[in-house]
Design a protein around this motif. Structure first.
Motif, PDB file in Angstrom:
ATOM      1  N   ALA A 202      -4.412 -12.411  -1.493  1.00  0.00           N
ATOM      2  CA  ALA A 202      -5.311 -12.827  -0.427  1.00  0.00           C
ATOM      3  C   ALA A 202      -5.070 -14.295  -0.117  1.00  0.00           C
ATOM      4  O   ALA A 202      -4.673 -15.065  -1.000  1.00  0.00           O
ATOM      5  CB  ALA A 202      -6.758 -12.602  -0.845  1.00  0.00           C
ATOM      6  N   ALA A 203      -5.324 -14.671   1.124  1.00  0.00           N
ATOM      7  CA  ALA A 203      -5.137 -16.054   1.550  1.00  0.00           C
ATOM      8  C   ALA A 203      -6.413 -16.571   2.189  1.00  0.00           C
ATOM      9  O   ALA A 203      -7.104 -15.833   2.911  1.00  0.00           O
ATOM     10  CB  ALA A 203      -3.973 -16.161   2.527  1.00  0.00           C
ATOM     11  N   GLY A 204      -6.694 -17.840   1.939  1.00  0.00           N
ATOM     12  CA  GLY A 204      -7.896 -18.437   2.488  1.00  0.00           C
ATOM     13  C   GLY A 204      -7.788 -19.947   2.494  1.00  0.00           C
ATOM     14  O   GLY A 204      -6.798 -20.506   2.041  1.00  0.00           O
ATOM     15  N   PRO A 205      -8.802 -20.614   2.970  1.00  0.00           N
ATOM     16  CA  PRO A 205      -8.718 -22.057   3.150  1.00  0.00           C
ATOM     17  C   PRO A 205      -8.921 -22.873   1.875  1.00  0.00           C
ATOM     18  O   PRO A 205      -8.615 -24.066   1.868  1.00  0.00           O
ATOM     19  CB  PRO A 205      -9.832 -22.353   4.151  1.00  0.00           C
ATOM     20  CG  PRO A 205     -10.820 -21.249   3.938  1.00  0.00           C
ATOM     21  CD  PRO A 205     -10.015 -20.044   3.565  1.00  0.00           C
TER      22      PRO A 205
ATOM     23  N   TYR B  54     -11.892 -15.254   0.966  1.00  0.00           N
ATOM     24  CA  TYR B  54     -10.522 -15.065   1.441  1.00  0.00           C
ATOM     25  C   TYR B  54     -10.543 -14.261   2.739  1.00  0.00           C
ATOM     26  O   TYR B  54     -11.112 -13.183   2.795  1.00  0.00           O
ATOM     27  CB  TYR B  54      -9.676 -14.365   0.384  1.00  0.00           C
ATOM     28  CG  TYR B  54      -9.399 -15.235  -0.809  1.00  0.00           C
ATOM     29  CD1 TYR B  54     -10.271 -15.266  -1.885  1.00  0.00           C
ATOM     30  CD2 TYR B  54      -8.272 -16.045  -0.842  1.00  0.00           C
ATOM     31  CE1 TYR B  54     -10.033 -16.077  -2.978  1.00  0.00           C
ATOM     32  CE2 TYR B  54      -8.019 -16.858  -1.940  1.00  0.00           C
ATOM     33  CZ  TYR B  54      -8.902 -16.874  -3.005  1.00  0.00           C
ATOM     34  OH  TYR B  54      -8.658 -17.681  -4.078  1.00  0.00           O
ATOM     35  N   ALA B  55      -9.879 -14.782   3.756  1.00  0.00           N
ATOM     36  CA  ALA B  55      -9.929 -14.166   5.073  1.00  0.00           C
ATOM     37  C   ALA B  55      -8.876 -13.076   5.262  1.00  0.00           C
ATOM     38  O   ALA B  55      -9.068 -12.166   6.072  1.00  0.00           O
ATOM     39  CB  ALA B  55      -9.763 -15.229   6.147  1.00  0.00           C
ATOM     40  N   TYR B  56      -7.775 -13.186   4.555  1.00  0.00           N
ATOM     41  CA  TYR B  56      -6.652 -12.275   4.784  1.00  0.00           C
ATOM     42  C   TYR B  56      -6.247 -11.604   3.478  1.00  0.00           C
ATOM     43  O   TYR B  56      -6.192 -12.255   2.433  1.00  0.00           O
ATOM     44  CB  TYR B  56      -5.460 -13.033   5.377  1.00  0.00           C
ATOM     45  CG  TYR B  56      -5.805 -13.705   6.684  1.00  0.00           C
ATOM     46  CD1 TYR B  56      -6.132 -15.053   6.726  1.00  0.00           C
ATOM     47  CD2 TYR B  56      -5.840 -12.973   7.866  1.00  0.00           C
ATOM     48  CE1 TYR B  56      -6.468 -15.666   7.918  1.00  0.00           C
ATOM     49  CE2 TYR B  56      -6.167 -13.577   9.056  1.00  0.00           C
ATOM     50  CZ  TYR B  56      -6.490 -14.932   9.089  1.00  0.00           C
ATOM     51  OH  TYR B  56      -6.827 -15.519  10.260  1.00  0.00           O
ATOM     52  N   TRP B  57      -5.924 -10.315   3.598  1.00  0.00           N
ATOM     53  CA  TRP B  57      -5.615  -9.500   2.428  1.00  0.00           C
ATOM     54  C   TRP B  57      -4.383  -8.643   2.680  1.00  0.00           C
ATOM     55  O   TRP B  57      -4.136  -8.186   3.796  1.00  0.00           O
ATOM     56  CB  TRP B  57      -6.796  -8.571   2.113  1.00  0.00           C
ATOM     57  CG  TRP B  57      -8.001  -9.301   1.618  1.00  0.00           C
ATOM     58  CD1 TRP B  57      -8.949  -9.941   2.373  1.00  0.00           C
ATOM     59  CD2 TRP B  57      -8.381  -9.474   0.256  1.00  0.00           C
ATOM     60  NE1 TRP B  57      -9.889 -10.512   1.552  1.00  0.00           N
ATOM     61  CE2 TRP B  57      -9.568 -10.246   0.250  1.00  0.00           C
ATOM     62  CE3 TRP B  57      -7.833  -9.066  -0.967  1.00  0.00           C
ATOM     63  CZ2 TRP B  57     -10.219 -10.601  -0.939  1.00  0.00           C
ATOM     64  CZ3 TRP B  57      -8.479  -9.421  -2.142  1.00  0.00           C
ATOM     65  CH2 TRP B  57      -9.656 -10.183  -2.118  1.00  0.00           C
ATOM     66  N   GLY B  58      -3.639  -8.411   1.599  1.00  0.00           N
ATOM     67  CA  GLY B  58      -2.553  -7.455   1.658  1.00  0.00           C
ATOM     68  C   GLY B  58      -3.065  -6.049   1.405  1.00  0.00           C
ATOM     69  O   GLY B  58      -4.255  -5.845   1.156  1.00  0.00           O
ATOM     70  N   GLN B  59      -2.144  -5.092   1.424  1.00  0.00           N
ATOM     71  CA  GLN B  59      -2.519  -3.697   1.267  1.00  0.00           C
ATOM     72  C   GLN B  59      -2.560  -3.269  -0.192  1.00  0.00           C
ATOM     73  O   GLN B  59      -3.071  -2.195  -0.510  1.00  0.00           O
ATOM     74  CB  GLN B  59      -1.536  -2.798   2.036  1.00  0.00           C
ATOM     75  CG  GLN B  59      -0.247  -2.468   1.304  1.00  0.00           C
ATOM     76  CD  GLN B  59       0.693  -3.650   1.124  1.00  0.00           C
ATOM     77  OE1 GLN B  59       0.525  -4.691   1.758  1.00  0.00           O
ATOM     78  NE2 GLN B  59       1.696  -3.498   0.264  1.00  0.00           N
ATOM     79  N   GLY B  60      -2.039  -4.092  -1.071  1.00  0.00           N
ATOM     80  CA  GLY B  60      -2.089  -3.814  -2.496  1.00  0.00           C
ATOM     81  C   GLY B  60      -0.826  -3.164  -3.027  1.00  0.00           C
ATOM     82  O   GLY B  60      -0.085  -2.507  -2.296  1.00  0.00           O
ATOM     83  N   THR B  61      -0.584  -3.374  -4.311  1.00  0.00           N
ATOM     84  CA  THR B  61       0.539  -2.737  -4.992  1.00  0.00           C
ATOM     85  C   THR B  61       0.045  -2.232  -6.348  1.00  0.00           C
ATOM     86  O   THR B  61      -0.686  -2.940  -7.048  1.00  0.00           O
ATOM     87  CB  THR B  61       1.729  -3.704  -5.154  1.00  0.00           C
ATOM     88  OG1 THR B  61       2.844  -3.016  -5.720  1.00  0.00           O
ATOM     89  CG2 THR B  61       1.385  -4.905  -6.027  1.00  0.00           C
ATOM     90  N   GLN B  62       0.449  -1.018  -6.699  1.00  0.00           N
ATOM     91  CA  GLN B  62      -0.049  -0.393  -7.914  1.00  0.00           C
ATOM     92  C   GLN B  62       0.715  -0.889  -9.131  1.00  0.00           C
ATOM     93  O   GLN B  62       1.948  -0.888  -9.148  1.00  0.00           O
ATOM     94  CB  GLN B  62       0.091   1.131  -7.817  1.00  0.00           C
ATOM     95  CG  GLN B  62      -0.328   1.887  -9.069  1.00  0.00           C
ATOM     96  CD  GLN B  62      -1.822   1.851  -9.308  1.00  0.00           C
ATOM     97  OE1 GLN B  62      -2.605   2.086  -8.385  1.00  0.00           O
ATOM     98  NE2 GLN B  62      -2.234   1.583 -10.539  1.00  0.00           N
ATOM     99  N   VAL B  63      -0.035  -1.288 -10.142  1.00  0.00           N
ATOM    100  CA  VAL B  63       0.535  -1.635 -11.442  1.00  0.00           C
ATOM    101  C   VAL B  63      -0.075  -0.693 -12.467  1.00  0.00           C
ATOM    102  O   VAL B  63      -1.297  -0.603 -12.596  1.00  0.00           O
ATOM    103  CB  VAL B  63       0.237  -3.098 -11.814  1.00  0.00           C
ATOM    104  CG1 VAL B  63       0.655  -3.380 -13.251  1.00  0.00           C
ATOM    105  CG2 VAL B  63       0.940  -4.043 -10.851  1.00  0.00           C
ATOM    106  N   THR B  64       0.783   0.018 -13.189  1.00  0.00           N
ATOM    107  CA  THR B  64       0.325   0.961 -14.200  1.00  0.00           C
ATOM    108  C   THR B  64       0.961   0.593 -15.539  1.00  0.00           C
ATOM    109  O   THR B  64       2.185   0.477 -15.632  1.00  0.00           O
ATOM    110  CB  THR B  64       0.691   2.403 -13.831  1.00  0.00           C
ATOM    111  OG1 THR B  64       0.119   2.720 -12.551  1.00  0.00           O
ATOM    112  CG2 THR B  64       0.156   3.380 -14.869  1.00  0.00           C
ATOM    113  N   VAL B  65       0.120   0.408 -16.542  1.00  0.00           N
ATOM    114  CA  VAL B  65       0.590   0.040 -17.876  1.00  0.00           C
ATOM    115  C   VAL B  65       0.294   1.203 -18.811  1.00  0.00           C
ATOM    116  O   VAL B  65      -0.865   1.564 -19.011  1.00  0.00           O
ATOM    117  CB  VAL B  65      -0.080  -1.241 -18.384  1.00  0.00           C
ATOM    118  CG1 VAL B  65       0.508  -1.637 -19.734  1.00  0.00           C
ATOM    119  CG2 VAL B  65       0.078  -2.364 -17.368  1.00  0.00           C
ATOM    120  N   SER B  66       1.332   1.767 -19.369  1.00  0.00           N
ATOM    121  CA  SER B  66       1.162   2.913 -20.270  1.00  0.00           C
ATOM    122  C   SER B  66       1.053   2.436 -21.713  1.00  0.00           C
ATOM    123  O   SER B  66       1.645   1.435 -22.104  1.00  0.00           O
ATOM    124  CB  SER B  66       2.336   3.869 -20.121  1.00  0.00           C
ATOM    125  OG  SER B  66       3.540   3.236 -20.514  1.00  0.00           O
TER     126      SER B  66
END
Length: 122
Positions: free
Chosen positions: A97-100, A109-121
């Motif tokens: 996320a990005a913000g001032p 935070y005004a701007y956000w990404g769509q996300g990325t999955q992190v999986t820890v087994s």
């Protein structure tokens, strides 16, 4: 409008490492701070780390302190989250996320990404 795109997520064994990236494009904010947040299934989104424009100010959640490192390359409009000694409880969708300003609060935070999955087994 600012676009943020995360990448680098995946599946890793406990104790392993992973680096996720966030590329910014579009109309950029003036000297934006960047934050990383994560959300596990059935849980609220939580703060992970944040960094100022210059990189001189960073802050981390207690749960990741000493294991995760946030950084940025302003020349390439890219931010990073290096994750070491990963634990199963780190499994989540990770968002940048990005913000001032540097802050731990998602609402700032005004701007956000769509996300990325992190999986820890385990």
């Amino acid at each position: 409008q600012v676009q943020l795109v995360e990448s680098g997520g995946g599946l890793v064994q406990a104790g392993g490492s992973l680096r996720v990236s966030c590329a910014a494009s579009g109309r950029t904010l003036s000297r934006p701070a960047v934050g990383w947040f994560r959300q596990a299934p059935g849980k609220e989104r939580e703060f992970v780390a944040t960094i100022s424009w210059s990189g001189g100010i960073t802050a981390y959640a207690d749960s990741v302190k000493g294991r995760f490192t946030i950084s940025r390359d302003n020349a390439k409009n890219t931010m990073f989250l290096q994750m070491n000694s990963l634990k199963p409880e780190d499994t989540a969708v990770y968002y940048c996320a990005a913000g001032p300003a540097v802050t731990r609060y998602a609402r700032d935070y005004a701007y956000w990404g769509q996300g990325t999955q992190v999986t820890v087994s385990s």
